[in-house]
Every structure is written in C-alpha cells, then in structure tokens.
Design an enzyme around this catalytic site. Sequence first.
Site, mmCIF file in Angstrom:
data_model
loop_
_atom_site.group_PDB
_atom_site.id
_atom_site.type_symbol
_atom_site.label_atom_id
_atom_site.label_comp_id
_atom_site.label_asym_id
_atom_site.label_seq_id
_atom_site.Cartn_x
_atom_site.Cartn_y
_atom_site.Cartn_z
ATOM 1 N N GLU A 102 9.679 16.590 14.551
ATOM 2 C CA GLU A 102 10.147 16.418 13.167
ATOM 3 C C GLU A 102 9.366 17.407 12.296
ATOM 4 O O GLU A 102 8.151 17.299 12.161
ATOM 5 C CB GLU A 102 9.874 14.980 12.719
ATOM 6 C CG GLU A 102 10.436 14.692 11.350
ATOM 7 C CD GLU A 102 10.300 13.221 10.955
ATOM 8 O OE1 GLU A 102 9.224 12.643 11.152
ATOM 9 O OE2 GLU A 102 11.285 12.670 10.436
ATOM 10 N N CYS B 229 13.623 11.576 6.555
ATOM 11 C CA CYS B 229 13.590 11.173 7.964
ATOM 12 C C CYS B 229 14.967 11.331 8.614
ATOM 13 O O CYS B 229 15.063 11.522 9.820
ATOM 14 C CB CYS B 229 13.108 9.748 8.093
ATOM 15 S SG CYS B 229 13.905 8.632 6.937
ATOM 16 N N GLY C 254 -4.877 3.186 -1.188
ATOM 17 C CA GLY C 254 -5.859 3.506 -0.149
ATOM 18 C C GLY C 254 -5.226 4.292 0.962
ATOM 19 O O GLY C 254 -4.031 4.612 0.911
ATOM 20 N N GLU D 240 10.352 1.959 10.141
ATOM 21 C CA GLU D 240 11.349 2.997 9.868
ATOM 22 C C GLU D 240 10.588 4.311 10.012
ATOM 23 O O GLU D 240 9.749 4.643 9.180
ATOM 24 C CB GLU D 240 11.918 2.796 8.454
ATOM 25 C CG GLU D 240 13.262 3.460 8.262
ATOM 26 C CD GLU D 240 13.117 4.876 7.783
ATOM 27 O OE1 GLU D 240 13.123 5.785 8.648
ATOM 28 O OE2 GLU D 240 12.998 5.082 6.577
ATOM 29 N N GLY E 6 -4.339 5.109 5.173
ATOM 30 C CA GLY E 6 -3.773 4.348 6.290
ATOM 31 C C GLY E 6 -4.823 3.760 7.210
ATOM 32 O O GLY E 6 -4.829 2.546 7.464
ATOM 33 N N LYS F 82 0.869 -1.179 0.000
ATOM 34 C CA LYS F 82 0.000 0.000 0.000
ATOM 35 C C LYS F 82 0.905 1.228 0.000
ATOM 36 O O LYS F 82 1.456 1.613 1.029
ATOM 37 C CB LYS F 82 -0.910 0.056 1.231
ATOM 38 C CG LYS F 82 -1.897 1.231 1.107
ATOM 39 C CD LYS F 82 -2.384 1.777 2.420
ATOM 40 C CE LYS F 82 -1.576 2.910 2.977
ATOM 41 N NZ LYS F 82 -1.565 4.155 2.210
HETATM 42 P P1 NDP Z 1 2.065 8.902 7.860
HETATM 43 O O1 NDP Z 1 2.999 8.151 8.688
HETATM 44 O O2 NDP Z 1 0.688 9.093 8.382
HETATM 45 O O3 NDP Z 1 1.932 8.194 6.439
HETATM 46 C C1 NDP Z 1 2.826 7.228 5.929
HETATM 47 C C2 NDP Z 1 2.045 6.038 5.408
HETATM 48 O O4 NDP Z 1 1.402 5.384 6.489
HETATM 49 C C3 NDP Z 1 0.935 6.399 4.412
HETATM 50 O O5 NDP Z 1 0.823 5.392 3.447
HETATM 51 C C4 NDP Z 1 -0.254 6.459 5.343
HETATM 52 O O6 NDP Z 1 -1.496 6.432 4.726
HETATM 53 C C5 NDP Z 1 0.011 5.266 6.235
HETATM 54 N N1 NDP Z 1 -0.725 5.261 7.489
HETATM 55 C C6 NDP Z 1 -1.166 6.310 8.221
HETATM 56 N N2 NDP Z 1 -1.856 5.882 9.297
HETATM 57 C C7 NDP Z 1 -1.833 4.538 9.253
HETATM 58 C C8 NDP Z 1 -2.388 3.510 10.070
HETATM 59 N N3 NDP Z 1 -3.109 3.778 11.176
HETATM 60 N N4 NDP Z 1 -2.193 2.225 9.712
HETATM 61 C C9 NDP Z 1 -1.493 1.923 8.613
HETATM 62 N N5 NDP Z 1 -0.973 2.847 7.787
HETATM 63 C C10 NDP Z 1 -1.119 4.134 8.102
HETATM 64 O O7 NDP Z 1 2.725 10.264 7.451
HETATM 65 P P2 NDP Z 1 2.044 11.616 6.960
HETATM 66 O O8 NDP Z 1 1.952 11.611 5.496
HETATM 67 O O9 NDP Z 1 0.758 11.903 7.700
HETATM 68 O O10 NDP Z 1 3.172 12.654 7.438
HETATM 69 C C11 NDP Z 1 3.178 13.114 8.778
HETATM 70 C C12 NDP Z 1 4.561 13.207 9.334
HETATM 71 O O11 NDP Z 1 5.124 11.905 9.366
HETATM 72 C C13 NDP Z 1 5.546 14.030 8.516
HETATM 73 O O12 NDP Z 1 5.430 15.380 8.788
HETATM 74 C C14 NDP Z 1 6.838 13.433 8.968
HETATM 75 O O13 NDP Z 1 7.191 14.032 10.187
HETATM 76 C C15 NDP Z 1 6.523 11.968 9.209
HETATM 77 N N6 NDP Z 1 6.919 11.099 8.092
HETATM 78 C C16 NDP Z 1 8.061 10.368 8.210
HETATM 79 C C17 NDP Z 1 8.484 9.590 7.165
HETATM 80 C C18 NDP Z 1 9.756 8.792 7.226
HETATM 81 O O14 NDP Z 1 10.415 8.609 6.213
HETATM 82 N N7 NDP Z 1 10.131 8.260 8.361
HETATM 83 C C19 NDP Z 1 7.744 9.524 5.901
HETATM 84 C C20 NDP Z 1 6.533 10.288 5.896
HETATM 85 C C21 NDP Z 1 6.159 11.047 6.960
HETATM 86 P P3 NDP Z 1 -2.334 7.836 4.745
HETATM 87 O O15 NDP Z 1 -1.570 8.750 3.842
HETATM 88 O O16 NDP Z 1 -3.681 7.496 4.243
HETATM 89 O O17 NDP Z 1 -2.389 8.347 6.151
#
Ligand code: NDP
Length: 477
Positions: free
Chosen positions: A380, A280, A202, A246, A204, A171
């Site tokens: 972050e 990150c 889809g 991660e 999260g 996903k």
């Molecule tokens: P998220 O962690 O919410 O999103 C990353 C992925 O996880 C997306 O595919 C998302 O889907 C999915 N996801 C979210 N909630 C769930 C859940 N309950 N169960 C399973 N999958 C889930 O990141 P955001 O896009 O909201 O970004 C927010 C913050 O996260 C950023 O500002 C940054 O600080 C951090 N981040 C860190 C990353 C890294 O590389 N470590 C990468 C991205 C973000 P959906 O988009 O539908 O929520």
Amino acid sequence: MLDRRKFYIEGEWVAPLAQNDFEVINPATEKPIAVISMGTAADIDRAVSAAKKAFASYSQTSVDERLALLEKLLDIYKRRYEEMAQTITLELGAPITMSREQQADVGVGHLQGFIDALKRLKLREALPNGDLLLREPIGVCGLITPWNWPINQIALKVVPALATGSTCVLKPSEFTPLNAMLYAEMVHEAGFPAGTFNLVNGDGPNVGSALSRHKAIDMMSFTGSTRAGIAVSKDAADTVKRVTLELGGKSPNIVFEDADLDDRITGSVVECFNNSGQSCDAPTRLLVQRSVYDKVVEIAGRVGLDAKVGNPAEEGSHIGPLVSEIQYGRVQALIEAGIAEGARVLVGGAGKPDGFETGYFVKPTIFADVNNDMRIARDEVFGPVLAIMAFDTEEEAIAIANDTNYGLAAYVQTTDATRAERVATRLRAGMVHINGAPHRYGSPFGGYKQSGNGREGGMFGLEDFLEVKTLHLPDVG
Ligand code: NDP
C-alpha cells in the site's frame, strides 16, 4: 500557535496527568500550528473509568432519547461545518474544496446514515422457535482512528457507539487531533451525558496499546495500517474483547476492452490521486485488457500530466501534500522501488514537484508495464501513485486482482452488466464499484483478508457495536 493540551474526560477539558507536549504540523508549510499533549496509560485509565461509570445509566436510555441527541449533534455539525473543513485542511493538507465537498461532508453523511439505521434497528425480536432475541450495547469501546480521512473514521466509530447505548474513549491520530477535538466540542454541546464520550491524545504504542489492553474495555474498533491492526488484536487478545479492524488495501481496477475508456480512465486516475492517494480503498492497480492497453496508457498519461499539486488553502481541484514527513519518505521509497524494479515512469517520479520544495508534496506518479510481483503492485503506497498492468482474459484479470494480501475494494469497468456482476462475485473484496459508482452512506464499508474484519456504516456498523442476548422463554400452555 493553538494550545490544545487538554483531554476531554467525563464532560470536561482536563489537564493531562503528565506533561508531554507534541507539535501538530501544517504539512503544506512544515510549520507547527498547535501543541497537544501525548497521554499516558494513567490518562487512559481515567478516561476508561469515566466511560465505565457513564455506561451504567447511558446503556439504559431509550432509542428515542439517543436519536434526539444524535439529531442535535447533526445540527451542530452542520452549523460548524466550515470550521471542520478548515481544520482538516490545516492539519491534513487536504485542499479546501476537497475538504468541504468530501472530508467534512462524510461527517454529515455517516451521522445521517446511522440515524436512519437506528430508526430501523430491531432491539427486540421474537424468533420462530419461541425464544426472544435482545440486542444490547456492547459496553465501553476503545476507538483508534488514523489521519487520512479523520472525521470519517471518527464518525464511523463514535456515532454507532453512542447510538447503540455504549460509551467510548477515542484516541485520534496525533498528526490530525484538532478535528477530533472540534468534534468533542460538538458532542459536548449536543448534551451527551458526561463520560459517554472521552478523548485522549497520544501515540499508538503507548496510549493506543493501553486502550487495547485495558480490561474494562469491551470492544476495540481500529482503523489504520495492517501492522498496527495486528498489534491491537494481540493487545486485545488477553482480555478477549471484540476487535473490529478497517485496514489497508491495494484495490484492483479491472478495465475491459468494451469500457467507455475516456470517461472511465479519467475517473480512475482522478480517484487514485484523490486525497493525495491517502485512501485505503484507492484504486491503485489498474488492470487493463491488452487489446486496449496502449490506448489506456495514453489516456492515463494525459490525465496524469494534467494533475497538479497546489496550496491546500486555495480553492480548486489540485492535489495537496502528504500528511507528514514520515509518509513523504515512505512514498518516495516506494516510487524509487518501482523505478529500480523496472516499471516504466509515465508521469511524475521521485522527488518534489517544481516550486514545492517546502511542504510534503510529491509528484503525482503513474507507472506503466508493472507486474503484480513488484512492490508498487503489492504494498500500500498511500500516495498519488498508480500502477498499470496488462491482462488477456477475464480469468487472468480475476486471478491478478485476487493475488494480494488485501481485500478491501475493487473496481470493474465494462459496459456489459452481466460480466460486471459475474466478475464482481469472484473478487475477494468487501466492496466492488462498477463503472465508477460511489460508496453510498449507510452501506457497509470494510474488507476481506488482511484488510480487516467487521463492517462500518449504517445497519452493519450498528450491529458491530451490539451484543446479542437470547431469552429462552417457557412454552406457553
Ligand atoms: P498506523 O496504522 O500506524 O496509525 C493509525 C493509528 O493507529 C494512529 O492513531 C496510530 O498512532 C495508531 N497505532 C499505531 N500503532 C498502534 C498500536 N501498536 N496500538 C494501537 N494503536 C496504534 O498508520 P501510519 O500513520 O503509521 O501509516 C502507515 C501506513 O498505514 C500508511 O502508509 C498506510 O499504508 C496505512 N494506513 C492505512 C489507513 C487506512 O485507512 N486503512 C489509515 C492510515 C494509514 P501513532 O500515529 O502514534 O502510531
């Protein structure tokens, strides 16, 4: 507008079980570029069943057979490289030069790193006590990836799953699904058996959660925020599946007075702003020895003023927009928090850069005189925002560096190699870069503390996708 509403399940592009359209936005223009479908738990069920069915035979393939498939995938990826770079620029907003040199390049580097590791992996190992150790594919893997380095994360999860003989359901982030769908086309062309790789788009909370909770999934590999990583772990707990994470970071960058300041501060600011700060492992906390603090602030200010935002479709070293309006709002709120908490704005600040009213562009921003209790030092930011603070002694630098919930990367700048290693061993972080040395393909990527668990890439990345079985053999004679 592209119509990409189908999912890739059991070797075919299939319609979703329920219609639920979602527009993919170009972050530089705020205009829709494609329509995809947001899946449901029923779509996940269908994809997981396909992956489970495929596992029965795919898990029995030989390493040589899988290496041949991976080599084919590598050839196809190289052939369609420019398409990958253009796609990432379109949906993420990464400037095209950066997409070509970095975003798309990681798809080659990681794949090659895994091929090299797979050739060295010992699947059968005699233990000194007479037992035999077998390494076997873990099973059906659920893979959830974010938007910031999209093909990086996909390669770091899909490739080790397929390399070790597991099958998977991916996903990707719904903000950047097009590069994932392009990757699916490549996997298909490479000839991986139907059902070994499946893709469902889809969100999260629905699709991601259905994947994490599914009882036929043996392992979840997730990259994203710590908040979502915790949700995945809780969802996965009832079925006791393996979870590798991660997550976020707030990486310290310690500058000692003997460092080559011009070179190292320029490199540090550029690295913090790379990918619009959406990495990150970005070095976002610049810890500077007080004796060179003013000089460092002066250099950082100069480099910061030189950093320009620009149209991602154009070649050059400029900075693109953030991925989405949501991210734009988050970054603005944190810049405003920095100002409210009394940090000194050296460069940039709140609002959009002049001439960039359309698109999710932010001003590259540097704060000086930060202390480690401020939100810009603790949260972050995930935008081009650097926080500079002072320290007096090595001990104090280490204490500030480790005073964070995260532990992904750390950076040390000093010409004293003994000190560099001494400090690196005291930092609670998974990766320490010394004098700007880059992360190399094949080395483990991952963090301590709330930055996650498990390691991605190369041999360590393969091991995370393997189960260990011991055969207790009868004594001979
Ligand atoms: P998220 O962690 O919410 O999103 C990353 C992925 O996880 C997306 O595919 C998302 O889907 C999915 N996801 C979210 N909630 C769930 C859940 N309950 N169960 C399973 N999958 C889930 O990141 P955001 O896009 O909201 O970004 C927010 C913050 O996260 C950023 O500002 C940054 O600080 C951090 N981040 C860190 C990353 C890294 O590389 N470590 C990468 C991205 C973000 P959906 O988009 O539908 O929520």
